[in-house]
Design a protein around this motif. Sequence first.
Motif, PDB file in Angstrom:
ATOM      1  N   ASP A   4      -2.417 -42.409  15.826  1.00  0.00           N
ATOM      2  CA  ASP A   4      -2.611 -43.159  17.281  1.00  0.00           C
ATOM      3  C   ASP A   4      -3.435 -42.287  17.903  1.00  0.00           C
ATOM      4  O   ASP A   4      -3.672 -41.046  17.647  1.00  0.00           O
ATOM      5  CB  ASP A   4      -1.130 -43.362  17.677  1.00  0.00           C
ATOM      6  CG  ASP A   4      -1.280 -44.042  19.135  1.00  0.00           C
ATOM      7  OD1 ASP A   4      -2.151 -44.955  19.120  1.00  0.00           O
ATOM      8  OD2 ASP A   4      -0.489 -43.565  19.861  1.00  0.00           O
ATOM      9  N   THR A   8      -0.706 -39.266  21.810  1.00  0.00           N
ATOM     10  CA  THR A   8      -0.505 -38.635  20.388  1.00  0.00           C
ATOM     11  C   THR A   8      -1.436 -37.689  20.166  1.00  0.00           C
ATOM     12  O   THR A   8      -0.865 -36.421  19.743  1.00  0.00           O
ATOM     13  CB  THR A   8      -0.643 -39.649  19.228  1.00  0.00           C
ATOM     14  OG1 THR A   8       0.370 -40.862  19.374  1.00  0.00           O
ATOM     15  CG2 THR A   8      -0.607 -39.064  17.985  1.00  0.00           C
ATOM     16  N   ASP A 174       2.277 -41.692  15.258  1.00  0.00           N
ATOM     17  CA  ASP A 174       2.094 -42.581  16.548  1.00  0.00           C
ATOM     18  C   ASP A 174       3.429 -42.027  17.537  1.00  0.00           C
ATOM     19  O   ASP A 174       4.335 -41.375  17.436  1.00  0.00           O
ATOM     20  CB  ASP A 174       2.610 -44.002  16.310  1.00  0.00           C
ATOM     21  CG  ASP A 174       1.692 -44.828  17.383  1.00  0.00           C
ATOM     22  OD1 ASP A 174       0.789 -45.704  16.987  1.00  0.00           O
ATOM     23  OD2 ASP A 174       2.289 -44.693  18.428  1.00  0.00           O
ATOM     24  N   ASN A 179       5.928 -48.666  17.124  1.00  0.00           N
ATOM     25  CA  ASN A 179       4.937 -48.387  16.220  1.00  0.00           C
ATOM     26  C   ASN A 179       5.215 -47.791  14.878  1.00  0.00           C
ATOM     27  O   ASN A 179       4.876 -48.371  13.673  1.00  0.00           O
ATOM     28  CB  ASN A 179       3.737 -47.844  16.798  1.00  0.00           C
ATOM     29  CG  ASN A 179       3.003 -48.858  17.774  1.00  0.00           C
ATOM     30  OD1 ASN A 179       3.383 -50.008  17.861  1.00  0.00           O
ATOM     31  ND2 ASN A 179       2.029 -48.177  18.780  1.00  0.00           N
TER      32      ASN A 179
END
Length: 249
Positions: A4, A8, A174, A179
């Motif tokens: 990500d 991140t 992530d 996610n």
Amino acid sequence: MKTDLDDTLYPSSTGIDKSIKKNIQLFLIHKCGFSESQALTLRVELFKTYGSTLAGLRALGHDITAEEYHSFVHGRLPYDVIKPDPQLRNLLRSINQRKIIFTNSDRIHALTVLDRLGIKDCFEQIICFETMNPNLPNATRPDQFPVLLKPSPDAFKIALHAANVDPRRTLFLDDSIRNVAAGKEMGLHTVLVGKTVKSEGADYAVECVNSVPQVVPEIWANQMDGDDGTMRRTKSELEAVLATAAVGA
């Protein structure tokens, strides 16, 4: 490795996420005509229900283009708060596996952030909003093509196909618990970034992306031949994670 982007590869302490939320609320007020109190509530509800404010607005029939939305929400961000990160650059360059960005953001935002961090050339590919929603510009009505974003399984399928990777040989980073859980469901090896405790679906948790070598040393194990082996794990673990075809966020 698939990774990500926002919160991140750079810390949430930059305040970019807060600025994005503020800009989304301003968009709802100035572009959609909602009151200030309505905008705050609507932003939260649309995110929970549809995955993003843009996805929710279009699903509800608002004729808003992705370009209009992203240029407003991302176009006025204080990108100067994101500084070059030499440590992160060295870390990424030390990974021999493919490295791919997987973000819900648009390509312009992704390129701007990567450039500010000084790591744009460290990634082979950027999978972004445009990758997951190629038909959106051709829509004749707002709800014709639902907006696809993480954590949608369809978004992950598009990303895996676009990257041409085997999820069983891919490490996914992530900062979103949703996610990470979705990535695990797709068969990815997962790292939750920004937390010290693993969530459901997370194989690993790191407070900062720069701490990945201490948590997942298998990525570098093929470069450690001849060392004392203190960072090596079992053959099965190495086959599961070291064989990573791609590392991304």
